[in-house]
Each structure stands twice: as C-alpha cells, then as structure tokens.
Design a protein around this motif. Sequence first.
Motif, PDB file in Angstrom:
ATOM      1  N   GLN A 255      23.731  43.304  -1.398  1.00  0.00           N
ATOM      2  CA  GLN A 255      23.334  43.457  -2.794  1.00  0.00           C
ATOM      3  C   GLN A 255      24.316  44.293  -3.606  1.00  0.00           C
ATOM      4  OE1 GLN A 255      18.597  43.210  -1.683  1.00  0.00           O
ATOM      5  NE2 GLN A 255      19.228  44.717  -3.185  1.00  0.00           N
ATOM      6  N   ASP A 256      25.358  44.810  -2.956  1.00  0.00           N
ATOM      7  CA  ASP A 256      26.290  45.701  -3.640  1.00  0.00           C
ATOM      8  C   ASP A 256      27.328  44.876  -4.409  1.00  0.00           C
ATOM      9  OD1 ASP A 256      28.135  47.563  -4.460  1.00  0.00           O
ATOM     10  OD2 ASP A 256      27.899  48.784  -2.661  1.00  0.00           O
ATOM     11  N   MET A 257      27.331  45.057  -5.740  1.00  0.00           N
ATOM     12  CA  MET A 257      28.242  44.245  -6.574  1.00  0.00           C
ATOM     13  C   MET A 257      29.712  44.562  -6.301  1.00  0.00           C
ATOM     14  SD  MET A 257      26.392  43.891 -10.236  1.00  0.00           S
ATOM     15  CE  MET A 257      26.614  45.592 -10.718  1.00  0.00           C
ATOM     16  N   ARG A 258      29.965  45.758  -5.764  1.00  0.00           N
ATOM     17  CA  ARG A 258      31.358  46.104  -5.469  1.00  0.00           C
ATOM     18  C   ARG A 258      31.929  45.242  -4.354  1.00  0.00           C
ATOM     19  NH1 ARG A 258      29.985  52.390  -5.203  1.00  0.00           N
ATOM     20  NH2 ARG A 258      28.264  51.394  -4.102  1.00  0.00           N
ATOM     21  N   LYS A 259      31.037  44.601  -3.612  1.00  0.00           N
ATOM     22  CA  LYS A 259      31.501  43.722  -2.534  1.00  0.00           C
ATOM     23  C   LYS A 259      31.395  42.255  -2.934  1.00  0.00           C
ATOM     24  CE  LYS A 259      30.189  47.056   0.961  1.00  0.00           C
ATOM     25  NZ  LYS A 259      29.083  47.433   1.843  1.00  0.00           N
TER      26      LYS A 259
ATOM     27  N   ASN B 211      25.205  49.879  -9.015  1.00  0.00           N
ATOM     28  CA  ASN B 211      26.055  48.945  -8.298  1.00  0.00           C
ATOM     29  C   ASN B 211      25.267  47.900  -7.522  1.00  0.00           C
ATOM     30  OD1 ASN B 211      28.620  49.958  -9.044  1.00  0.00           O
ATOM     31  ND2 ASN B 211      28.206  51.740  -7.763  1.00  0.00           N
ATOM     32  N   ASP B 212      23.967  48.168  -7.357  1.00  0.00           N
ATOM     33  CA  ASP B 212      23.103  47.208  -6.677  1.00  0.00           C
ATOM     34  C   ASP B 212      22.705  46.157  -7.714  1.00  0.00           C
ATOM     35  OD1 ASP B 212      20.447  47.496  -4.327  1.00  0.00           O
ATOM     36  OD2 ASP B 212      20.692  45.915  -5.792  1.00  0.00           O
ATOM     37  N   ILE B 213      22.959  44.906  -7.394  1.00  0.00           N
ATOM     38  CA  ILE B 213      22.743  43.840  -8.385  1.00  0.00           C
ATOM     39  C   ILE B 213      21.296  43.807  -8.867  1.00  0.00           C
ATOM     40  CG2 ILE B 213      22.434  42.130  -6.515  1.00  0.00           C
ATOM     41  CD1 ILE B 213      23.680  40.048  -8.391  1.00  0.00           C
ATOM     42  N   LYS B 214      20.350  44.031  -7.934  1.00  0.00           N
ATOM     43  CA  LYS B 214      18.948  43.974  -8.342  1.00  0.00           C
ATOM     44  C   LYS B 214      18.576  45.148  -9.223  1.00  0.00           C
ATOM     45  CE  LYS B 214      15.597  42.688  -5.714  1.00  0.00           C
ATOM     46  NZ  LYS B 214      14.701  42.730  -4.537  1.00  0.00           N
ATOM     47  N   ARG B 215      19.209  46.298  -8.960  1.00  0.00           N
ATOM     48  CA  ARG B 215      18.844  47.468  -9.767  1.00  0.00           C
ATOM     49  C   ARG B 215      19.337  47.335 -11.200  1.00  0.00           C
ATOM     50  NH1 ARG B 215      16.701  52.367  -7.043  1.00  0.00           N
ATOM     51  NH2 ARG B 215      16.192  51.547  -5.008  1.00  0.00           N
ATOM     52  N   VAL B 216      20.470  46.664 -11.381  1.00  0.00           N
ATOM     53  CA  VAL B 216      20.922  46.430 -12.754  1.00  0.00           C
ATOM     54  C   VAL B 216      19.865  45.625 -13.493  1.00  0.00           C
ATOM     55  CG1 VAL B 216      22.697  45.410 -14.196  1.00  0.00           C
ATOM     56  CG2 VAL B 216      23.311  46.432 -12.015  1.00  0.00           C
ATOM     57  N   VAL B 217      19.396  44.561 -12.842  1.00  0.00           N
ATOM     58  CA  VAL B 217      18.386  43.728 -13.496  1.00  0.00           C
ATOM     59  C   VAL B 217      17.104  44.526 -13.703  1.00  0.00           C
ATOM     60  CG1 VAL B 217      17.302  41.469 -13.484  1.00  0.00           C
ATOM     61  CG2 VAL B 217      19.428  41.797 -12.272  1.00  0.00           C
ATOM     62  N   ALA B 218      16.801  45.413 -12.762  1.00  0.00           N
ATOM     63  CA  ALA B 218      15.589  46.219 -12.890  1.00  0.00           C
ATOM     64  C   ALA B 218      15.663  47.124 -14.113  1.00  0.00           C
ATOM     65  CB  ALA B 218      15.377  47.049 -11.638  1.00  0.00           C
ATOM     66  N   TYR B 219      16.804  47.807 -14.286  1.00  0.00           N
ATOM     67  CA  TYR B 219      16.909  48.681 -15.458  1.00  0.00           C
ATOM     68  C   TYR B 219      16.912  47.867 -16.742  1.00  0.00           C
ATOM     69  CZ  TYR B 219      17.318  52.917 -12.785  1.00  0.00           C
ATOM     70  OH  TYR B 219      17.026  53.969 -11.975  1.00  0.00           O
TER      71      TYR B 219
ATOM     72  N   SER C  67      24.794  43.842 -18.936  1.00  0.00           N
ATOM     73  CA  SER C  67      24.582  42.461 -18.498  1.00  0.00           C
ATOM     74  C   SER C  67      25.902  41.812 -18.110  1.00  0.00           C
ATOM     75  CB  SER C  67      23.940  41.634 -19.604  1.00  0.00           C
ATOM     76  OG  SER C  67      22.744  42.209 -20.004  1.00  0.00           O
ATOM     77  N   PHE C  68      26.883  41.985 -18.984  1.00  0.00           N
ATOM     78  CA  PHE C  68      28.143  41.305 -18.681  1.00  0.00           C
ATOM     79  C   PHE C  68      29.001  42.080 -17.692  1.00  0.00           C
ATOM     80  CE2 PHE C  68      26.653  38.396 -21.744  1.00  0.00           C
ATOM     81  CZ  PHE C  68      27.224  37.190 -21.359  1.00  0.00           C
ATOM     82  N   ARG C  69      28.747  43.370 -17.568  1.00  0.00           N
ATOM     83  CA  ARG C  69      29.377  44.094 -16.463  1.00  0.00           C
ATOM     84  C   ARG C  69      28.959  43.431 -15.152  1.00  0.00           C
ATOM     85  NH1 ARG C  69      26.981  48.345 -13.353  1.00  0.00           N
ATOM     86  NH2 ARG C  69      28.530  49.461 -12.114  1.00  0.00           N
ATOM     87  N   MET C  70      27.642  43.201 -15.039  1.00  0.00           N
ATOM     88  CA  MET C  70      27.143  42.563 -13.829  1.00  0.00           C
ATOM     89  C   MET C  70      27.695  41.153 -13.706  1.00  0.00           C
ATOM     90  SD  MET C  70      23.205  41.802 -12.831  1.00  0.00           S
ATOM     91  CE  MET C  70      22.932  40.263 -13.682  1.00  0.00           C
TER      92      MET C  70
ATOM     93  N   LYS D 287      38.566  38.928  -8.686  1.00  0.00           N
ATOM     94  CA  LYS D 287      38.960  38.643  -7.305  1.00  0.00           C
ATOM     95  C   LYS D 287      37.792  38.871  -6.365  1.00  0.00           C
ATOM     96  CE  LYS D 287      43.143  40.961  -7.217  1.00  0.00           C
ATOM     97  NZ  LYS D 287      43.628  40.928  -8.581  1.00  0.00           N
ATOM     98  N   PRO D 288      37.620  38.003  -5.364  1.00  0.00           N
ATOM     99  CA  PRO D 288      36.567  38.234  -4.371  1.00  0.00           C
ATOM    100  C   PRO D 288      36.808  39.541  -3.623  1.00  0.00           C
ATOM    101  CG  PRO D 288      37.458  36.021  -4.174  1.00  0.00           C
ATOM    102  CD  PRO D 288      38.374  36.764  -5.103  1.00  0.00           C
ATOM    103  N   ARG D 289      35.774  40.354  -3.503  1.00  0.00           N
ATOM    104  CA  ARG D 289      35.944  41.638  -2.816  1.00  0.00           C
ATOM    105  C   ARG D 289      35.174  41.676  -1.499  1.00  0.00           C
ATOM    106  NH1 ARG D 289      35.324  42.750  -8.258  1.00  0.00           N
ATOM    107  NH2 ARG D 289      33.076  42.999  -8.003  1.00  0.00           N
ATOM    108  N   MET D 290      34.562  40.543  -1.141  1.00  0.00           N
ATOM    109  CA  MET D 290      33.822  40.534   0.122  1.00  0.00           C
ATOM    110  C   MET D 290      34.774  40.273   1.283  1.00  0.00           C
ATOM    111  SD  MET D 290      33.801  37.543  -1.551  1.00  0.00           S
ATOM    112  CE  MET D 290      32.407  37.484  -2.611  1.00  0.00           C
ATOM    113  N   ASP D 291      34.272  40.468   2.516  1.00  0.00           N
ATOM    114  CA  ASP D 291      35.160  40.215   3.645  1.00  0.00           C
ATOM    115  C   ASP D 291      35.386  38.719   3.805  1.00  0.00           C
ATOM    116  OD1 ASP D 291      33.063  39.155   5.473  1.00  0.00           O
ATOM    117  OD2 ASP D 291      32.280  41.196   5.251  1.00  0.00           O
ATOM    118  N   GLU D 292      36.419  38.402   4.554  1.00  0.00           N
ATOM    119  CA  GLU D 292      36.875  37.025   4.627  1.00  0.00           C
ATOM    120  C   GLU D 292      35.799  36.091   5.200  1.00  0.00           C
ATOM    121  OE1 GLU D 292      39.282  35.735   3.165  1.00  0.00           O
ATOM    122  OE2 GLU D 292      38.846  33.759   4.039  1.00  0.00           O
TER     123      GLU D 292
END
Lengths: 659, 492
Positions: free
Chosen positions: A376-380, A318-326, A447-450, A458-463
């Motif tokens: 860095q959390d893609m869920r947010k 879920n960490d954007i950098k870790r996806v790229v790392a793997y 790749s496309f999941r990320m 939809k934006p999932r970050m705080d306002e």
Amino acid sequence: MGEMKNIYLAIVLAPLFGAVMAGLFGRQIGRAGAHVVTIAGVAVSTVLSLYALRTLMQAKAAGLEYVFNETLYTWLVTDGFSFHVGFLVDELTVVMMSVVTFVSLMVHIYTIGYMKDDPGYQRFFSYISLFTFAMLTLVMANNLLQLFFGWEGVGVVSYLLIGFWFKRETAIYANLKAFLVNRVGDAAMVIGIAGVFFVFGSLDYAQIFPRVGELNGLAIEVFEGQPWSMATLISISLFIGAMAKSAQFPLHVWLPDSMEGPTPISALIHAATMVTAGIFLLARMSPVFELSETALSMVLIIGAITAFFMGLLGLVQNDIKRVVAYSTLSQLGYMTVALGASAYSAAIFHLMTHAFFKALLFLGAGSVIIAMHHEQDMRKMGGIGRYMPITYLTALVGSLALVGFPGFAGFFSKDAIIEAVKVSHLPGAGLAYWAVLSGVLVTALYSFRMFFMVFHGKPRMDEQTRSHLHETPLVVTVPLLLLAIPSVVIGWIAIEPMLFSGFFGQSIHVDHHHDVLAHLADHFHGAQAFALHGFTQPPFWLMLTGIVAAWVLFLKKPEWAAALKSRLSPVHQLLDNKYYLDDFNALVFAGGLRGMGRTLWQLGDRVLIDGLLVNGSARLVGWSARVVRHLQTGYLYHYAFVMIIGLVGLAWMARSAAL
Amino acid sequence: MLSNLPLLSLAIWLPVLGGVGLLVSGDLLVTRARWLALGFALLTLAVTLPLYCQFDSTFAGMQFEEFRPWISALNANYHLGVDGIAMPLVLLTSAMTVLVVIAAWSSVQQQVAKYLASFLIMEGIMIGLFSSQDGLLFYMFWEAMLIPMFLIIGIWGGANRVYATIKFFLYTFLGSVLLLICLIYLYLQTGSFALADYHALALDLPTQRLLFIAFFIAFAVKIPMWPVHTWLPDAHVEAPTGGSVILAAIMLKMGGYGFLRWNLPITPDASQDLAGVVILLSLIAIVYIGAVALVQQDMKKLIAYSSISHMGFVTLGLFLFSVQGVEAAMAQMVSHGFISGALFLCIGVLYDRMHSREISDYGGVANTMPVFAALMMFFALANAGLPGTSGFIGEFLVILAAFKVSFWYATIAATSLVLGAAYTLWMYKRVLFGEVASDKVAVLKDLHWRESLVLGLLAVAVLGMGLYPNPLFEVMHQSVESLMTHVSTGKL
C-alpha cells in the motif's frame, strides 16, 4: 401503498437473509454459495430501491400521495409512550436507499476478486450484507429509535470489519478505537434523543416535525440559573453523534485508522455510506436544526475545520488508502459545511456524488493494491498506469470528480456548496467560505500527488512485482467502470432537480431566512451554463494550480518537494503526527480513564471500603473479643476477686437506694 | 385444569423435593443424578410457564394466590401470589436453573449430586421469595437462600473461597438483621405479617425514614450498590460457574425486588425524600464501577464489576418515580439475568479448558474457537447495550426517564455507553483477538454441542427480547402503575 410496504420490507430483509445464510451456514453453502446468496440479496434491494425511486417520482409528478409512512410493529409501550419500528420513505429516503444499495452491490461484486484468497471469505460477505441491512434500517426509519438501531448496527459491523483480520494488532487496536470514539458520539446522541422524547413524548418523525414549533422559547437549566435553548441542546447533542459517525474534528480520529480493514469496506462503509449517516441525520432533523442558529454555526465551523485541516493531512500520507481516507474526511467536512449553511440538499447532493466517486477511488486503490500484492506504500509504486489501463482511466475519472473539474460529478456538488456558503449570513460563514475555497487547492494537490505517484513516473517497485503487474480481473474492473459512469454524469442529471426544483419537497425543511439555495436558484440557468460558468470561477483556478503544483512537485521535480519538506519541517512534523491528536487522546482520555479506574479500585475499593470498613469492622469485632477474652482467665482467685468487687458494688448500690 | 393446581407451591417445592431426592440418592450414579436434576428443573419450568400464559395483564394485584394459615399464634400465613413485577422474575429463575443444570453436565465432576441439589433447592427458595406475600415467609426464604449459596461457593469454589464466603455471609447478614428488625417493628404495629397490611399502614415521615434506611441497607447490599458492593467480585471469583450465573442472574435481582416490594410501597414518602441519595449512589455506581471494571485483570471480576454498574441503572430507574423508570429497571434486571449469565458461562467455558481467569493468559482464542468467539462477541455487545439486544432497553429507557428529572442524571448515566463498551470490548480484544498467545490456546477445542445449546438459547433470549420487548412490558404495566400511584399518593 400495501404493495409498497412489501417492497420496502423486501429491500431491508433481502440483505439480512443473505447475511444470515452466509454467516451461519457459510461452511455448508461454501464460498460460491456465500457470494451468490449475498449478491442476490443486495441485487434485489438495488433493483427494488430504484423501482421505489421511480414510483415515488411518478406518483409525485402525478400529484398523488407519495410519502410512505407506516409502522410495522410496536417495539414497546411504557407509561403510555409507544416506541415503534416502521418505515418512512420520502424523497430523502429513496435517494439514500438507491445510493446505498447501488454502491453496496458494486462492492459485493468487487469483493469476489479482492477477497479471493482470504480464509474468512464467507464471514466477510456476511458482514457486508449485514451492514447493508443496518444502513437501510437507518435511512428508512420513521423514528429516532430505529434510526439509532441502524446507527449502532452499522457501527458494530464497521467494528467487526475494521478488525476483520483479527490477528493483526493494528487492526484490533483500530477497531476498538473506532467503536469507542463512536460511542462517545452515541452517548451524546442518546441525550439528544432523550431531549426530543422529553419535549414531544414520542420519537416518531411524524409526531415531532409538525409540532417542532413547540421548541421555540423552550429552555432547560443545565447549569444553575443558565437556561439553554432546548432546540440548541437537542441539535448540538445530535450533532455530536453525527460528528463521531461522520468523522468530524475532533472525533475524526478513528477514520484514518479504520483503513486497517479490507479495502472493499473502506469504500463501502468508510467512504460512501456509513460515514455519511451523520450528514443524513442532520438533513432528516433539519426542522429542529433550523430553530437553532447557534447549532448551525457550530456545524458550519466544525465542518470548515474538518474540510481544510484534514485535507492538509492527506498531503503527507504515503499509504495510498490513507490519502483517500483523509480526502474522505475533508469531503465530509464539505458536506457538514453545507448543512451548517442550511443547504441540506447540497449536502445530500454532495453525499451522493461523493459516494460514487469516492467508492470508485477506493476500489481503484484496491485494484492497485491487488496488483501490487497487497503493498500500500505509494513510494513503492509509480508508472502503474501503463499496466492497468482500466484502473488508470477510472482513477483519473474519480480524481477529476473529486477535485471538482467542471463537468464531473464532484464539480456540481462542491461548487454549489462553495456558492451556498458564500451567501450564508450565519456567524462563521466567512471563515467557512475561506476554508472550503482553499480546501479546493489542497484537494487538487493531494489527489494528484497520489495520482502521479501511483500511475505515472518511473516504477519504484522491485523487479519481480513489476514483471507481474497486470490489469485486475473483470469482477474488479466492471464495478470500477459502473461507478465511473455516475461519477461523470450524475451531476448533470441531478443538480437541477435536487438543488433548485424542490425535489426534496417536505423531507427537508429550510427556514426562509437561511435559504441560501433559493438565492443561488436566481442565478441558475441549467447544468450546462453552471459548468461553463465554473471555468471562470476561483475554485477552478485553485484546482488547476493544485494539479499543476502536484505535477511539478511529485512528478517533474521531486527534489523540490523534498526541499520544501525540509524547509517546512516543523509543519511537516505537525502534519505527520496528525496534529498530535492521537497522542493527546491516548494520554489524556485512554490513560486518564485507566488511571482513574486503577485509583478508584486500589484506593476506593481495596483500601477504603475493604480495608477500612469491611476488614476494619471485622478487626474491631476481633479486638473487642480479645479484650473481653481477658476476663475469662480460668484462675479461681480472679473470679473470686471479681465476685467480691461485685458484691461490694451491689451492697453499695443497695445502700444508696435505701437512702 | 392447570389453573386449579397450586402452581406457585409446585414451583417452590418441586425443585426442593428434587434437591432432597438427589441428596438422598447420593453420588453413586452420576449420570442418573444429572438426568434427575434436569428432569426436575424442566418440570419446574413447565410449572412456571402457565404463570405467564395465563397471566391476566389487565389486573394489577396478586394472581395465582394461595393462602393457608401457617403459624396461627403469630398470625403468619403461607400466602403466595405473583403480580406483573414478580412473575417475570419467577420465570427468569426457572429458566436459568435449567441452563445451569445443563451447563454443569461435564464441567462439574466432584460431588455432582450435591452440587445439582444445591441449585434445585436454591431455585425453590428463590421462587418462594419472589412469590411470598407474607413478611415472615419472605424473611425465611431470604435467609434460607444464603445456605445453598454459601455451600456452593464454599465447597466447589476456588482457592480463596473461605474469605469470599465469610465476606459474602457477613455482608448479607448485616442486611438481614436490619430487615428482621423492620419486620418485627411492622409486626408490632399491625399485628400481622401480611405485606398488604404493611403497604396500607400509615407511618409518619421520621419512622418512614428509619425504616427506609434499614430496608435500603438490606437490599443495597444484595443488589449491590456502591459502597457495599465489594463482596460481589470476591464471591464471583471464587464461585463455580453455575454459582456465578445464579448469583448474577437471579440473586442480585432480589435487591431490586426488595426495593419494589418493601421500600417503595411501605415507605413511599421517605423514598421520595431520600431519592436524591439513592440516585447519587446509582450514578457513582455507573461511573466509578465502570472505571474500576476497565482495569480488572481477572475476567470474572470484570464481569462482576460490570454487573454492579448495570445494577446502577436499576436503582436509578426505580428512584426516578416514573412508571417508565420502574419498567425500565425491571427490563434491565431481566436482561442482565440473560447477559451476565451468558458471560459467566462464557468465562466458564474458557476456565474449563485453561483453568485460568487471568486475561493475560489468553489471546487469540478466536483462532481456535470461532463459534465461541462469535457467541461471546454477541454477548459482549449486548453487555455494552447494543440496540437490538435486551441490554439496550433498560439503559435507554432509564436515560430517557432520567432526562425528564435532570439533564445531568441522564448525561452521567449515558457515560456507560462509552465505559460499558470500553471494558467489555477491551477484554474481548485481549482474550479473543490477536495471534494465538500460547500453546495452550493453540490446542483449544471449540464449543461442545451442549455448550452451544446453552449459549445459543441465551442468545435467542437476548435477541428476542431486544427486538420485541413489548410482551414483558405488557404484563408489568398494571402492577407498576398501581405501585406508582400508591407511591405518589404517599402516606402522610
């Protein structure tokens, strides 16, 4: 050639100068001074490297002597053996030099934006310039000793940069782990180097390669009565070194954790350049590896495992950098597979395209991270695309290049690898073919999941974060754009010369039994035909399936993804825990070593040596002293008694002597 | 002009004279005592420099020789000289003493003159040992050296110093007794104390074996080798910073030097015969001690164990019987002098401020002492054998030389790449990295200029030697080659 020597020296020393200035005089020259001096240094290197590339190609085209091989100075001489410092610049070297300096320059510029508020600004610039210096000495070395110097040098800078934020416990854990895992590889590599030295009495490439035939039939008895081929021993030892540096299973464990470092270095060191040093090493040592099919098979299989299984791990991060790392791990696996199949030029070709598009992806991720205030959390995340058009577009280019969409850079290099493995006859090639083929699907999926999770939906970050989202400044977006260009065009330009027209000349040696690329050359009719042909091939359909699946699972029907996750929960568990390798290493190796140390210390040093031997002999002396002391009681009648006994004894002895 | 001076005698007696002068003048004027000591140390350094500059590296034998009858009844002579093996060690001694005197400037406040005098006297004795060509003279210096070190630990040492000094004394004394017995035997055989006569003396294998074992124990204790090493961590822990620096940088080298001067040339056949045992002990030292170093909680103990492990490379290199191995061992000894000296000074810097050597008392020091952190990082990496630093040369060349003898020797030795990095950098992580661990750490002051000067000079030495070691190797070649020819010819 004398003029070129000065140019090569300048290429290496300019970044070193920048590093020293920013490192030792950072306070005096200030933040702006630090980035000006380091960027100027790397810019000089970049321009001169490209000039060297052009000069070399021109000289080669004109039929002139074009390979530069010269010793700068003699490091030491012992027992008649000399060790040197010097440069070898041939086709392989200039490609590496150009890639390294160009990506480094982009990262230097980008850093101005990324590290803007960091108190360690000057230190950071010093490190990345020092890295560039070390990497250049590695690729430009004309012998294994200097290569090892650069190899360890980049390792140290990587260590310093992963732990750049040294207050974070996770960062300083990760950097120690990275260094130690790499040291395991280095220990093996030193053995490989020792093997080379044993056979050839020199570490200079120019001494080794012409005489490489001497390895044939040479064996060493590692175990009693079991001779091992020397070529295999050397190759495998060197490859273990490469496995650590280029993060191949099972020595890959440090790379995901290295993401604790700031993003610019993830792009430069842990994606584009340093981690490809292992790939470079094998290509450089190709004359030796070609002598051992055992070693090549091992390379092939390790690469295949890495390419497929590390890609799978990218799916659950879920960490954007870790996806790229793997994804980097998996792509390094592809390069390794190519090496194993003796398609060295395809590996270097993929190394080059990957350097551009992976640096692009990392810097794009960094751009998002800046905009998200270091989240860095893609869920947010989600829906960021519309706020950051340049980052969005360049990330799309990078992703298409990564998944190998026909026409993008990654397509040419990856398809070449898949085709090459297909025609290889080495043991393990069949397995490797399936691994790299199914890897395409996995690559497209993660790749496309990320891509969808970050930029669409939809934006999932705080306002508050959302309201502040905007495109990053020019120092960030310009490097993205500049990296996006080669991510599209480099494949078109480079595929024919690099793979099929003998660009690498003598710098890479392939035994004609293993020459899979020659096989492919028969069917090659130009880059355009290659790209069009790509649309009809299985990798294309696998890739398309992956993208569509990612679109469905992570954008349209996220509940399906959740259902799949719970349905496959044991698998998910396994992936989430990274195959439990970290736990295994922590328990068995780290714990085992500490346990061994404690036991040897407490039992060996304290109880046995100090307790038994040292204090024991002291006690023995003390005990005998106590016993002897009883003789000196101080009572007159005791002494008198002893004297009488003595006299009697003496008389008796005198009598027996007389008899 | 300079070559007419008795340089070696000057190098021995100048510091002794300075030391005696300091003892006489007493502690009344502390600052004057410091300047006086520094003056004498620098003067001695100046006297030893021509030994390198004017050294004839094409000549294998002794240079700068001095010969005077000493005790004519015993045929013992005051015979000095250095070759390519001894000369680098003499220079190392005179250079390190200067640094120790500077480092003591503010950190030693009690009985300053006596402290500095001990170091100067010790310097003279150590140079005397390295340049003695007479067995009795060698033995005299060998024994004399114990006294100042005994006093340094016993007076300026830590809480448990009595145990440590007694242990140190008994261990080394055991070795000394054996050395004396050998010396007497050799004297009775040759009627001479000249080392050159012993080198030429024909001996059968059983005699050589006995002599070898006796010498071996004497020098193995000194260097020290597993399993006679346990005095070193205790001595280091209790010694004041300067004591630790000299102990690690110079005194351990006497063991290695002893192997080169006594074991190999006097008992060449026994050396070859018993090399397997020495190699085994060396490999045990590298791995076993490396693992033990990993779990130490006291920084000084950790570096002490690290020293033992590094000395394993010296003994391994010496007993591979190749020129490369011996030269690598020499390089390792010189390099270890710089690096371990620097690391002990680093620990001293911390100890002066925090009065603790426990790793767990520290954490996050890099936040408050960035310059110190950078320098110590450099030395830590050098200790881990990073290429480009001096620490790399010896280990690398020994591994290369070991591979020629056995794949396994090389492989086991190569584990030190992992172990060395593990114990050094793990300690570094716990002490320097992380959040500020305590209020004490929060108020730490970064390096004083004098501390920076000493560590900076050592860093230059470590880097300079690492990048261009050839000058050191050039002076050794002839002496080492002639020694190895002598050893391989043998006496049988």
